[in-house]
Scaffold this motif. Structure first.
Motif, mmCIF file in Angstrom:
data_model
loop_
_atom_site.group_PDB
_atom_site.id
_atom_site.type_symbol
_atom_site.label_atom_id
_atom_site.label_comp_id
_atom_site.label_asym_id
_atom_site.label_seq_id
_atom_site.Cartn_x
_atom_site.Cartn_y
_atom_site.Cartn_z
ATOM 1 N N VAL A 132 17.095 -5.314 0.604
ATOM 2 C CA VAL A 132 16.806 -3.992 1.168
ATOM 3 C C VAL A 132 15.357 -3.635 0.845
ATOM 4 C CG1 VAL A 132 17.401 -1.549 1.204
ATOM 5 C CG2 VAL A 132 19.212 -3.271 0.992
ATOM 6 N N ILE A 133 14.578 -3.402 1.879
ATOM 7 C CA ILE A 133 13.143 -3.161 1.758
ATOM 8 C C ILE A 133 12.866 -1.680 1.997
ATOM 9 C CG2 ILE A 133 10.899 -3.688 2.830
ATOM 10 C CD1 ILE A 133 12.277 -6.447 3.608
ATOM 11 N N ARG A 134 11.990 -1.123 1.168
ATOM 12 C CA ARG A 134 11.636 0.291 1.334
ATOM 13 C C ARG A 134 10.648 0.450 2.495
ATOM 14 N NH1 ARG A 134 12.492 3.934 -2.271
ATOM 15 N NH2 ARG A 134 12.331 2.482 -4.047
ATOM 16 N N GLY A 135 10.972 1.392 3.372
ATOM 17 C CA GLY A 135 10.090 1.677 4.488
ATOM 18 C C GLY A 135 10.154 3.129 4.884
ATOM 19 N N SER A 136 9.285 3.518 5.804
ATOM 20 C CA SER A 136 9.284 4.871 6.366
ATOM 21 C C SER A 136 8.741 4.804 7.780
ATOM 22 C CB SER A 136 8.428 5.831 5.536
ATOM 23 O OG SER A 136 9.035 6.131 4.296
ATOM 24 N N GLU A 137 9.225 5.712 8.613
ATOM 25 C CA GLU A 137 8.691 5.831 9.968
ATOM 26 C C GLU A 137 7.729 7.012 10.026
ATOM 27 O OE1 GLU A 137 9.918 5.909 14.694
ATOM 28 O OE2 GLU A 137 11.465 5.626 13.165
ATOM 29 N N ILE A 138 6.499 6.716 10.424
ATOM 30 C CA ILE A 138 5.481 7.758 10.619
ATOM 31 C C ILE A 138 5.580 8.179 12.075
ATOM 32 C CG2 ILE A 138 3.005 8.233 10.506
ATOM 33 C CD1 ILE A 138 2.887 5.889 8.433
ATOM 34 N N THR A 139 6.035 9.378 12.307
ATOM 35 C CA THR A 139 6.504 9.809 13.618
ATOM 36 C C THR A 139 5.524 10.785 14.246
ATOM 37 O OG1 THR A 139 8.734 9.640 12.676
ATOM 38 C CG2 THR A 139 8.535 10.690 14.829
ATOM 39 N N ARG A 140 4.622 10.273 15.077
ATOM 40 C CA ARG A 140 3.595 11.114 15.700
ATOM 41 C C ARG A 140 3.596 10.899 17.205
ATOM 42 N NH1 ARG A 140 0.509 12.997 11.229
ATOM 43 N NH2 ARG A 140 1.872 12.546 9.444
ATOM 44 N N SER A 141 2.964 11.828 17.914
ATOM 45 C CA SER A 141 2.859 11.702 19.366
ATOM 46 C C SER A 141 1.910 10.561 19.721
ATOM 47 C CB SER A 141 2.369 13.016 19.975
ATOM 48 O OG SER A 141 1.107 13.373 19.434
ATOM 49 N N MET A 142 1.947 10.166 20.979
ATOM 50 C CA MET A 142 1.093 9.079 21.448
ATOM 51 C C MET A 142 -0.270 9.615 21.860
ATOM 52 S SD MET A 142 1.266 5.769 21.937
ATOM 53 C CE MET A 142 2.928 5.212 22.350
ATOM 54 N N PRO A 143 -1.372 8.979 21.444
ATOM 55 C CA PRO A 143 -1.445 7.919 20.455
ATOM 56 C C PRO A 143 -1.443 8.475 19.028
ATOM 57 C CG PRO A 143 -3.636 8.392 21.328
ATOM 58 C CD PRO A 143 -2.672 9.281 22.062
ATOM 59 N N SER A 161 -0.526 15.453 6.919
ATOM 60 C CA SER A 161 -0.672 15.910 8.302
ATOM 61 C C SER A 161 -1.461 14.933 9.166
ATOM 62 C CB SER A 161 -1.343 17.289 8.328
ATOM 63 O OG SER A 161 -2.622 17.230 7.722
ATOM 64 N N ASN A 162 -2.392 14.203 8.611
ATOM 65 C CA ASN A 162 -3.227 13.294 9.388
ATOM 66 C C ASN A 162 -2.579 11.912 9.429
ATOM 67 O OD1 ASN A 162 -5.470 11.159 9.596
ATOM 68 N ND2 ASN A 162 -6.522 13.036 10.242
ATOM 69 N N TRP A 163 -2.285 11.430 10.636
ATOM 70 C CA TRP A 163 -1.558 10.163 10.743
ATOM 71 C C TRP A 163 -2.373 8.983 10.215
ATOM 72 C CZ3 TRP A 163 -4.042 6.557 13.706
ATOM 73 C CH2 TRP A 163 -4.902 7.007 14.726
ATOM 74 N N LEU A 164 -3.680 9.050 10.355
ATOM 75 C CA LEU A 164 -4.515 7.969 9.853
ATOM 76 C C LEU A 164 -4.480 7.930 8.320
ATOM 77 C CD1 LEU A 164 -6.291 5.657 10.777
ATOM 78 C CD2 LEU A 164 -8.235 7.244 10.797
ATOM 79 N N ASP A 165 -4.468 9.109 7.706
ATOM 80 C CA ASP A 165 -4.349 9.167 6.246
ATOM 81 C C ASP A 165 -3.006 8.605 5.787
ATOM 82 O OD1 ASP A 165 -6.847 10.280 6.007
ATOM 83 O OD2 ASP A 165 -6.124 12.352 5.837
ATOM 84 N N ALA A 166 -1.948 8.888 6.564
ATOM 85 C CA ALA A 166 -0.623 8.379 6.214
ATOM 86 C C ALA A 166 -0.601 6.854 6.245
ATOM 87 C CB ALA A 166 0.423 8.954 7.155
ATOM 88 N N LEU A 167 -1.211 6.278 7.280
ATOM 89 C CA LEU A 167 -1.242 4.819 7.388
ATOM 90 C C LEU A 167 -2.089 4.195 6.289
ATOM 91 C CD1 LEU A 167 -1.532 4.494 11.268
ATOM 92 C CD2 LEU A 167 0.470 3.980 9.856
ATOM 93 N N ARG A 168 -3.186 4.847 5.975
ATOM 94 C CA ARG A 168 -4.038 4.329 4.885
ATOM 95 C C ARG A 168 -3.314 4.397 3.546
ATOM 96 N NH1 ARG A 168 -9.424 7.345 7.270
ATOM 97 N NH2 ARG A 168 -10.118 5.645 8.641
ATOM 98 N N ALA A 169 -2.532 5.462 3.353
ATOM 99 C CA ALA A 169 -1.767 5.563 2.109
ATOM 100 C C ALA A 169 -0.717 4.463 2.023
ATOM 101 C CB ALA A 169 -1.101 6.938 2.027
ATOM 102 N N ALA A 170 -0.133 4.116 3.174
ATOM 103 C CA ALA A 170 0.844 3.026 3.189
ATOM 104 C C ALA A 170 0.174 1.690 2.904
ATOM 105 C CB ALA A 170 1.553 2.988 4.537
ATOM 106 N N ARG A 171 -0.960 1.467 3.547
ATOM 107 C CA ARG A 171 -1.645 0.177 3.377
ATOM 108 C C ARG A 171 -2.149 -0.007 1.944
ATOM 109 N NH1 ARG A 171 -1.702 -4.129 3.000
ATOM 110 N NH2 ARG A 171 -3.108 -5.740 3.803
ATOM 111 N N ALA A 172 -2.513 1.109 1.300
ATOM 112 C CA ALA A 172 -2.973 1.033 -0.086
ATOM 113 C C ALA A 172 -1.875 0.512 -1.009
ATOM 114 C CB ALA A 172 -3.457 2.410 -0.551
ATOM 115 N N GLN A 173 -0.612 0.627 -0.579
ATOM 116 C CA GLN A 173 0.505 0.105 -1.356
ATOM 117 C C GLN A 173 0.860 -1.337 -0.972
ATOM 118 O OE1 GLN A 173 3.894 2.815 -1.319
ATOM 119 N NE2 GLN A 173 2.547 4.551 -0.915
ATOM 120 N N GLY A 174 0.079 -1.920 -0.071
ATOM 121 C CA GLY A 174 0.371 -3.279 0.385
ATOM 122 C C GLY A 174 1.345 -3.336 1.537
#
Length: 401
Positions: A132-143, A161-174
């Motif tokens: 079981v792998i930990r994940g999350s869905e970042i749910t924003r409008s297109m794009p 609030s900023n989707w780009l910040d959310a993705l960067r925070a995820a990537r910082a965790q690998g």
């Protein structure tokens, strides 16, 4: 008379059908019929695992995974532990719990802790040996649309609030990040699937690594093309919200779409390494999708010619026996001709069965033995949008008078 039968007769008496002054005793067979049948119906149901029959490929294990799953901790209708057992029953090796960060309609009834669902599912998964792998869905409008981040250590920093910040925070965790259901109708532009400049930016910043080419039962050929063109790992996931049996007829052999991961071993770390190396394919609706270097060994690893040496005498015929070890029924269409040999235009290699391929002489071939390669294309194994896998069935044919 046993106590169980006596108790059951007590119920029958209460309805006016038991012994009486003007009635004969009930036949024993009738007593057993009304007693044993209902009791047997309450026997425990066996909880059994059904394996997904696909071969390993050279150098790797073929792991069956679903990386897009919801629970009651967002908008799903299932408790997390159930998701782990559903996966076990269907023969999966790994799942990712990917509840929405932004959307939690059950928050009045369950915790808003974004990590809790995975914690619960992982406990049951460990018991059943389901990763079981930990994940999350970042749910924003297109794009950019909806994206899943998996292999997180902590989902909480993604709640920004900023989707780009959310993705960067995820990537910082690998985290490994992929684009969900790009062909989902509510997010189409002018009725078409669109690749936006934002997606180009995400690829350039190492914030987009994969894409769903299958979501639920929908196949997106445009996304399949983008996976090839932009070096994105192709994914096929269920995006399941309801109990799995409500969307898939499991007892009839139906199953959720699967991301096939070609990993060095059966572990979370090996899956993560394989994803970043883009070693994936998709199995959905009786079809395979993926790069030829993965799809070919899946097919060739299952299809075996049992009697490659046959003899055709005069105008007679010979039969080559072909066994398919996998559960996928491969559908073949002839893609060329072979000198001196007549062979079927279409051939269905039924999963788990052996079928006969009929050979006859074309004209009057010279007597002797020679190797033949019968050219087919596998119409339900696509190496690119609209491109079936080419497959040769090889035999050694002796032509005799």
């Amino acid at each position: 008379m046993t106590a169980g039968v006596a108790a059951h007769l007590g119920v029958v008496r209460g309805r006016g059908f038991a012994y009486g002054a003007r009635m004969k005793p009930l036949p024993l067979l009738l007593i057993l019929a009304v007693t044993v049948g209902p009791l047997a119906a309450h026997e425990p149901v066996t909880r059994a695992r059904t394996p997904v029959r696909l071969p390993d490929i050279p150098g790797y294990r073929t792991l069956k995974c679903d990386f897009h799953i919801h629970t009651v901790f967002s908008d799903g209708l299932v408790w997390p532990t159930v998701r782990a057992e559903e996966a076990w029953r269907e023969g999966l090796d790994a799942i990712a719990i990917t509840d929405h960060i932004e959307y939690q309609p059950h928050k009045a009834d369950v915790s808003t802790n974004h990590n809790r669902a995975t914690d619960l599912a992982r406990g049951r998964g460990n018991e059943l040996e389901v990763i079981v792998i930990r994940g999350s869905e970042i749910t924003r409008s297109m794009p950019p649309g909806h994206l899943n981040a998996i292999f997180l250590t902590n989902s909480t920093p993604l709640a920004t609030s900023n989707w780009l910040d959310a993705l960067r925070a995820a990537r910082a965790q690998g985290a490994f990040i992929f684009w969900n259901h790009p062909g989902w109708e509510p997010q189409l532009k002018d009725g078409k699937v669109q690749w936006f400049p934002e997606h180009t930016q995400l690829v350039a910043e190492d914030l987009l690594h994969g894409i769903e080419i299958v979501n639920e039962r929908a196949y997106y050929p445009e996304a399949h093309g983008w996976a090839r063109e932009r070096n994105l790992a192709p994914f096929g996931n269920s995006d399941i919200h309801e109990p799995i049996h409500m969307d898939y007829h499991l007892h009839a052999g139906d199953h959720r779409p699967l991301t096939l991961v070609f990993a060095r071993e059966r572990s979370a770390e090996a899956i993560q390494e394989a994803l970043f190396d883009r070693r994936t394919a998709v199995y959905s609706g009786g079809k395979l999708f993926g790069e030829e270097k993965f799809v070919r060994p899946l097919v060739e690893g299952a299809v075996r010619v049992l009697n490659p040496a046959v003899t055709v005498r005069g105008k007679g015929r010979a039969y080559v026996q072909i066994h398919n070890d996998s559960e996928v029924t491969y559908r073949l269409e002839r893609s060329g001709d072979v000198a001196d040999v007549v062979f079927p235009r279409s051939l269905v290699l039924v999963g788990g069965r052996t079928v006969l391929l009929e050979l006859k002489a074309q004209g009057a071939p010279e007597a002797g033995t020679r190797a033949v390669a019968l050219p087919y294309q596998v119409t339900n194994a696509l190496t690119a949008p609209g491109t079936p896998l080419r497959l040769e069935l090889k035999a050694e044919v002796t032509f005799a008078p």
